[in-house]
Design an enzyme around this catalytic site. Structure first.
Site, mmCIF file in Angstrom:
data_model
loop_
_atom_site.group_PDB
_atom_site.id
_atom_site.type_symbol
_atom_site.label_atom_id
_atom_site.label_comp_id
_atom_site.label_asym_id
_atom_site.label_seq_id
_atom_site.Cartn_x
_atom_site.Cartn_y
_atom_site.Cartn_z
ATOM 1 N N HIS A 225 0.841 -1.190 0.000
ATOM 2 C CA HIS A 225 0.000 0.000 0.000
ATOM 3 C C HIS A 225 0.881 1.246 0.000
ATOM 4 O O HIS A 225 1.336 1.709 1.033
ATOM 5 C CB HIS A 225 -0.925 -0.007 1.219
ATOM 6 N N LYS B 260 17.441 -15.751 5.054
ATOM 7 C CA LYS B 260 18.820 -15.899 4.595
ATOM 8 C C LYS B 260 19.100 -17.370 4.295
ATOM 9 O O LYS B 260 18.436 -18.262 4.808
ATOM 10 C CB LYS B 260 19.793 -15.397 5.670
ATOM 11 N N ARG C 288 21.137 -23.487 4.090
ATOM 12 C CA ARG C 288 21.742 -24.745 3.638
ATOM 13 C C ARG C 288 21.468 -24.959 2.166
ATOM 14 O O ARG C 288 20.414 -24.610 1.672
ATOM 15 C CB ARG C 288 21.148 -25.903 4.460
#
Length: 209
Positions: A133, A204, A207
């Site tokens: 928005h 983030k 693995r």
């Protein structure tokens, strides 16, 4: 007295469970979902014949939504393709492949483009959004968020066989590669490579598979 009432209610519920077992409830739910699907599918551009929508599924801008085969949308899912919002016009496109399972309360919102591949599995209360928005600027702080123009920073593309955990938010401009896994409660703001596990706020790399 309270113990007597409690035991009486427990006894009545036990009797009811024998008269109306849970397996019958499941069968009735399947029938209910099939009937609901036959109705709600008429409000979308295309829906594969074997796709099922559970109760309380909500659709906005169905003319811009294409859904493939063998998908399941659990209770309370919402798909929004905004052609017009607060007087502003958009050209949204939502395309969903085959064999996807969307958990309870998922929300897909689009004013630009959201493309989802095949075999997606999501947990509950997942948000997939290509818009916000308004923009983050001082000029808009005096305007209520619901009155601002929808802004998209890019399309959202999710590859095949992706697994998204509960309460994940996938935001505008994100591309997620095939086979990726998104951990619970993550906020995905950047691209996710194929065959990787990501998590956190912001998400983030955890693995490589």
């Amino acid at each position: 007295m309270k113990n007597i009432v409690k035991k009486t209610i427990c006894l009545l519920m036990w009797i009811l469970s024998r008269i109306y077992p849970y397996s019958i409830n499941l069968r009735l739910r399947i029938i209910r979902d099939c009937l609901y699907t036959m109705w709600i599918r008429n409000f979308m551009k295309h829906v594969g014949s074997s796709t099922v929508f559970a109760k309380k599924f909500c659709i906005v801008g169905g003319d811009f939504v294409t859904i493939g085969e063998k998908n399941y949308f659990a209770e309370g899912c919402m798909v929004s393709a905004w052609e017009v919002y607060n007087g502003y016009k958009y050209t949204p496109q939502i395309t969903i492949g085959d064999g996807c399972h969307f958990g309870k309360g998922n929300h897909i919102t689009c004013c630009n483009k959201v493309i989802i591949g095949n075999g997606l599995l999501t947990g509950m209360y997942v948000l997939i959004s290509d818009n916000s928005h308004g923009d983050i600027c001082a000029e808009e702080l005096s305007v209520p968020p619901s009155d601002r123009q929808l802004i998209s920073k890019g399309e959202v593309v999710i590859g095949d066989n992706v697994w998204i955990g509960d309460k994940v938010a996938i935001l505008a401009g994100v591309h997620i590669g095939d086979g990726a896994i998104i951990g619970v409660n993550s906020v995905v703001t950047k691209d996710v490579p194929a065959n990787c596990v990501v998590g956190g706020i912001p998400a983030k790399l955890l693995r490589r598979l």
